[in-house]
Design an enzyme around this catalytic site. Sequence first.
Site, PDB file in Angstrom:
ATOM      1  N   LEU A  10      19.691  12.418 -13.017  1.00 49.66           N
ATOM      2  CA  LEU A  10      18.773  13.538 -13.174  1.00 49.66           C
ATOM      3  C   LEU A  10      19.602  14.770 -13.814  1.00 49.66           C
ATOM      4  CD1 LEU A  10      16.748  13.754  -9.729  1.00 49.66           C
ATOM      5  CD2 LEU A  10      16.659  12.252 -11.833  1.00 49.66           C
ATOM      6  N   ALA A  11      18.925  15.312 -14.918  1.00 44.24           N
ATOM      7  CA  ALA A  11      19.481  16.274 -15.774  1.00 44.24           C
ATOM      8  C   ALA A  11      18.542  16.971 -16.258  1.00 44.24           C
ATOM      9  CB  ALA A  11      20.535  15.626 -16.639  1.00 44.24           C
ATOM     10  N   ARG A  17      21.740  30.113 -13.291  1.00 47.68           N
ATOM     11  CA  ARG A  17      22.997  30.998 -12.977  1.00 47.68           C
ATOM     12  C   ARG A  17      24.181  30.799 -13.577  1.00 47.68           C
ATOM     13  NH1 ARG A  17      23.491  29.470  -6.708  1.00 47.68           N
ATOM     14  NH2 ARG A  17      22.130  27.842  -7.297  1.00 47.68           N
ATOM     15  N   ASN A 172      22.565  15.709   3.170  1.00 49.04           N
ATOM     16  CA  ASN A 172      22.258  14.885   2.320  1.00 49.04           C
ATOM     17  C   ASN A 172      23.076  15.447   0.919  1.00 49.04           C
ATOM     18  OD1 ASN A 172      21.033  13.126   0.571  1.00 49.04           O
ATOM     19  ND2 ASN A 172      19.046  14.429   0.254  1.00 49.04           N
ATOM     20  N   TYR A 390      50.820  19.072 -50.956  1.00 53.89           N
ATOM     21  CA  TYR A 390      49.309  19.248 -51.262  1.00 53.89           C
ATOM     22  C   TYR A 390      49.212  20.274 -52.673  1.00 53.89           C
ATOM     23  CZ  TYR A 390      44.479  21.085 -50.088  1.00 53.89           C
ATOM     24  OH  TYR A 390      43.307  21.290 -50.176  1.00 53.89           O
TER      25      TYR A 390
HETATM   26  C1  UD1 Z   1      18.546  18.040  -3.198  1.00 49.72           C
HETATM   27  C2  UD1 Z   1      17.862  17.348  -1.946  1.00 49.72           C
HETATM   28  C3  UD1 Z   1      18.656  17.937  -0.755  1.00 49.72           C
HETATM   29  C4  UD1 Z   1      20.265  17.708  -1.132  1.00 49.72           C
HETATM   30  C5  UD1 Z   1      20.558  18.465  -2.430  1.00 49.72           C
HETATM   31  C6  UD1 Z   1      22.101  18.129  -2.740  1.00 49.72           C
HETATM   32  C7  UD1 Z   1      15.417  16.949  -2.573  1.00 49.72           C
HETATM   33  C8  UD1 Z   1      14.112  17.333  -2.292  1.00 49.72           C
HETATM   34  N1  UD1 Z   1      16.423  17.549  -1.958  1.00 49.72           N
HETATM   35  O1  UD1 Z   1      18.162  19.577  -3.313  1.00 49.72           O
HETATM   36  O2  UD1 Z   1      18.350  17.495   0.279  1.00 49.72           O
HETATM   37  O3  UD1 Z   1      20.996  18.276   0.062  1.00 49.72           O
HETATM   38  O4  UD1 Z   1      19.709  17.939  -3.713  1.00 49.72           O
HETATM   39  O5  UD1 Z   1      22.344  19.058  -3.802  1.00 49.72           O
HETATM   40  O6  UD1 Z   1      15.852  16.168  -3.026  1.00 49.72           O
HETATM   41  N2  UD1 Z   1      16.223  18.107 -11.044  1.00 49.72           N
HETATM   42  C9  UD1 Z   1      15.552  17.530 -11.958  1.00 49.72           C
HETATM   43  N3  UD1 Z   1      14.040  17.627 -11.801  1.00 49.72           N
HETATM   44  C10 UD1 Z   1      13.413  18.406 -11.053  1.00 49.72           C
HETATM   45  C11 UD1 Z   1      14.472  19.011  -9.866  1.00 49.72           C
HETATM   46  C12 UD1 Z   1      15.656  18.496  -9.871  1.00 49.72           C
HETATM   47  O7  UD1 Z   1      16.149  17.076 -12.976  1.00 49.72           O
HETATM   48  O8  UD1 Z   1      12.250  18.470 -11.142  1.00 49.72           O
HETATM   49  C13 UD1 Z   1      17.627  17.881 -10.954  1.00 49.72           C
HETATM   50  C14 UD1 Z   1      18.513  19.054 -10.923  1.00 49.72           C
HETATM   51  O9  UD1 Z   1      18.848  19.593 -12.326  1.00 49.72           O
HETATM   52  C15 UD1 Z   1      19.723  18.891 -10.203  1.00 49.72           C
HETATM   53  C16 UD1 Z   1      19.386  17.867  -9.271  1.00 49.72           C
HETATM   54  O10 UD1 Z   1      18.061  17.412  -9.634  1.00 49.72           O
HETATM   55  O11 UD1 Z   1      20.643  18.232 -10.958  1.00 49.72           O
HETATM   56  C17 UD1 Z   1      19.223  18.307  -7.788  1.00 49.72           C
HETATM   57  O12 UD1 Z   1      18.255  19.573  -7.812  1.00 49.72           O
HETATM   58  P1  UD1 Z   1      18.378  20.673  -6.837  1.00 49.72           P
HETATM   59  O13 UD1 Z   1      17.118  21.664  -7.208  1.00 49.72           O
HETATM   60  O14 UD1 Z   1      19.730  21.240  -7.015  1.00 49.72           O
HETATM   61  O15 UD1 Z   1      18.305  20.013  -5.477  1.00 49.72           O
HETATM   62  P2  UD1 Z   1      17.466  20.452  -4.154  1.00 49.72           P
HETATM   63  O16 UD1 Z   1      16.140  20.014  -4.544  1.00 49.72           O
HETATM   64  O17 UD1 Z   1      17.718  21.883  -3.915  1.00 49.72           O
END
Ligand code: UD1
Length: 460
Positions: A10-11, A17, A172, A390
């Site tokens: 996932l990226a 920030r 998690n 050169y």
């Molecule tokens: C998520 C977990 C949480 C865990 C935490 C660890 C869920 C609901 N929660 O938190 O339990 O402790 O990771 O860091 O999954 N991303 C996408 N598309 C989206 C949303 C996120 O690509 O629609 C990617 C973000 O770029 C990031 C990663 O997924 O790399 C995690 O997203 P982030 O919002 O940081 O995680 P949380 O949902 O807060």
Amino acid sequence: MKKSLSVIILAAGKGTRMQSAKPKVLQTLASKTLLGHVLETCHNLTVDNTVVVYGFGGDQVQSVISNHYADMSITWVEQTEQLGTGHAVKVTLNELPKEGQSLILYGDVPLVSAQTLANLQAANTDGMSMLTLTVDNPFGLGRIKRDAGGNIEAIVEQKDASATEQQITEINSGIYCVDNALLHKYLPKLSNDNAQNEYYLTDIVKMAVADGITIAAIEPDYDFEIEGVNNRQQLASLERSWQAKLVADLQEAGVQFADPKRVDIRGTLSAGQDVFVDVNVVFEGDCVLGDNVYIEAGCVIKNAQIGNACHIKSHCVIDQAQVGAGVDVGPFAHLRPDTVLSDNTKVGNFVEIKKSVIGHGSKVNHLSYIGDATIGADVNIGAGTITCNYDGVNKYQTTIGDNVFVGSNSSLVAPVTLHDTATIAAGSVITKDVDTNALAFGRARQVQKEGYQRPQKKQK
Ligand code: UD1
Ligand code: CA
């Protein structure tokens, strides 16, 4: 039969920030993009299918990554709106085989190790395994809920957690290994009925438990493996954790660092026994050091091989060079790409060498530029010698045999050959080949006028 393995990275996040024009996953740690770290780690596993979910800055991410990892086959899937981690995985379903399993990783969690991922995969015996960790401060992270028997029953997000749930310190990491069949079954059923109105990937845990699946959990070997990057402070702190680990591994292997906190390894470094590395040395790319190598302060060494018992004096820059055994370099020498220093050579201060071979025992001790040259054994290149390689358009070769002596401040205008045991008078401009055993002068003859009267100041 071994199950096929997919990786879903996932990226899609923007990384607001970071305050950067670059998408977050293109920020670098140890000189490598965050996403590059994850991709290279997966490359060390036997992965059948790599899917990257992109969103913000997708064009930039794809072009940088595809250029850098041209030999990797990556399936790019766009997530146009970031509706949550569950949604992000859901958009990959069209690309995901119905059988086999998937590792779910994050482009901004760069340091998870191949070993940990292999352990996670091995732990997935019933459909799902996850990476968790017990931490001092779990704030902000999803908590692992276990039943009385210690089995995982759900993950609850910080914003949805009750006061009691917030006391849980097992968190998690967000990294899982899940059977593809379960992803295909559960992801379409996710809802966003929660405090953040997001489609939570974590909800698949509840669904699996309801289906009677036992979810395995393992911990990573190092805490930093599950740390994500959201701002520059976290990036810098993760860089330090990584550097500390690389240095500790090398210390275990017998390398002495004057100060383990003042060295950076941006790539791989392998080193023999009794190597000493002084402060502020930076290694980049893949570097190999033999036994008894001594590196003084402030050197930058990139993609180089340095043989046994070499002494690299302070402030040298060595880039894509191959250095034999018993070689002295520097201080302040610059070895540029495709430099080969044979055993027992000496390269001194303010010497720049590019795409040249220096033969066994030869010396270039002071203030020289040697480019596109092949130099034989036991040659002495006098101070200030320049290969003029050169003409403003093309590059030409300088060839020097064995036992040649080049007097100081000579210009060797290429293409030119100095045959074995030739001698070049100091201050020469050499434009023609010099024969074996010959002495060549390429300078104006000195004249002398006796009783010379210096000019006097004019009277007004
Ligand atoms: C998520 C977990 C949480 C865990 C935490 C660890 C869920 C609901 N929660 O938190 O339990 O402790 O990771 O860091 O999954 N991303 C996408 N598309 C989206 C949303 C996120 O690509 O629609 C990617 C973000 O770029 C990031 C990663 O997924 O790399 C995690 O997203 P982030 O919002 O940081 O995680 P949380 O949902 O807060
Ligand atoms: Ca978040």
